[in-house]
Enzyme design. Structure first.
Site, PDB file in Angstrom:
ATOM      1  CE1 TYR A  41      -4.316  -1.153  -0.130  1.00  0.00           C
ATOM      2  CE2 TYR A  41      -3.509  -2.820   1.395  1.00  0.00           C
ATOM      3  CZ  TYR A  41      -4.476  -2.362   0.521  1.00  0.00           C
ATOM      4  OH  TYR A  41      -5.600  -3.110   0.287  1.00  0.00           O
ATOM      5  CG  HIS A  56      -6.400   2.240   2.104  1.00  0.00           C
ATOM      6  ND1 HIS A  56      -5.379   2.573   1.247  1.00  0.00           N
ATOM      7  CD2 HIS A  56      -5.808   1.810   3.237  1.00  0.00           C
ATOM      8  CE1 HIS A  56      -4.218   2.372   1.852  1.00  0.00           C
ATOM      9  NE2 HIS A  56      -4.452   1.905   3.054  1.00  0.00           N
TER      10      HIS A  56
END
Length: 265
Positions: A41, A56
């Site tokens: 991420y 997310h």
């Protein structure tokens, strides 16, 4: 300079990522998948903040997976929740979405220093791994364990239950999961929907996915058969659930097709 090796035929969205450690031996905790998830991420956010924000969202399918973190040589220590690694480390990353591959690999190239669980690594090489032409009939081996769950009523409440390969529902849910992924990716159902998994070897694994939260999953050796379309989705983004946390990545047993030595950057 980091070298990138691209495979000789077609584009691929699976990568082998090799690292060197700042110190040796280096520690690798057994419960490390959430560290790798954080790395994915962070590197995606570095290149494509909008994509990172979308990923997310818990309602958005992720369509990527990665393997366990491995060392060229390992030493296990009695009673310790980690092993010592030597001679470099590596892991695999796979996706069905070019945008995700571009952002993650681009983020690694832009910032090759990787800090994980207090250890510092440097990305040495990124290798594009060619996909096998066929998967049906091939023997597959997990690079990270497969997680499959269901809901069961306990004391008047629905609770999530971890399924294993001795339970028929394990295979039904795994197939339905692949079908859902296929439809989400391509907006239609595959021409063939039937798959079969003949499990040759199964080993349970219990991993901490968040502090205090554990997932029971299975390292498997199995022969896959049936729909090439569904099996390829499993190969690209993972079999079973929780793929973006690092579950369900497989390789073809003995698949050693060579990589082109050209296109180094």
């Amino acid at each position: 300079m980091i070298s990138i090796l691209r495979c000789s035929r077609g584009d691929t969205l699976r990568f082998s990522i090799r690292l060197t450690s700042q110190s040796e031996p280096f520690k690798v905790p057994f419960n490390h998948l959430h560290y790798l998830q954080g790395l994915v991420y962070r590197r995606i956010q570095r290149i494509n903040p909008e994509l990172s924000l979308k990923l997310h969202n818990p309602k958005i399918p992720k369509f990527f997976t990665f393997s366990l973190f491995m060392a060229e040589k390992r030493e296990f220590l009695d009673g310790r929740p980690y092993f010592h690694g030597y001679n470099g480390a590596y892991f695999y990353f796979s996706t069905a979405v070019p945008e995700i591959a571009e952002a993650f690999i681009g983020g690694l190239l832009q910032e090759p220093l990787v800090e994980l669980w207090g250890e510092r690594f440097f990305v040495k090489e990124v290798k594009a791994v060619p996909e096998p032409k066929t998967l049906s009939g091939r023997k597959l081996v997990t690079l990270s364990p497969v997680a499959v769950t269901t809901l069961k009523m306990q004391f008047g409440k629905l609770k999530r239950y971890d399924l294993g390969p001795t339970e028929p529902e394990f295979y039904d849910n795994l197939r339905e999961n692949l079908l859902e992924k296929y439809v989400a990716l391509y907006g239609k159902e595959p021409e063939e929907k039937d798959i079969g998994l003949d499990v040759i070897l199964a080993k349970p694994k219990r991993l901490e996915v968040k502090p205090g939260i554990y997932q029971r999953a299975w390292h498997l050796v199995f022969r896959a058969r049936g729909s090439e379309e569904l099996l390829r989705v499993g190969y690209q983004v993972g079999f079973g659930e929780k793929n973006s946390i690092g579950f369900g990545m497989v390789k073809v047993d003995g698949y050693k097709r060579g990589l082109s030595k050209g296109n180094r950057v």
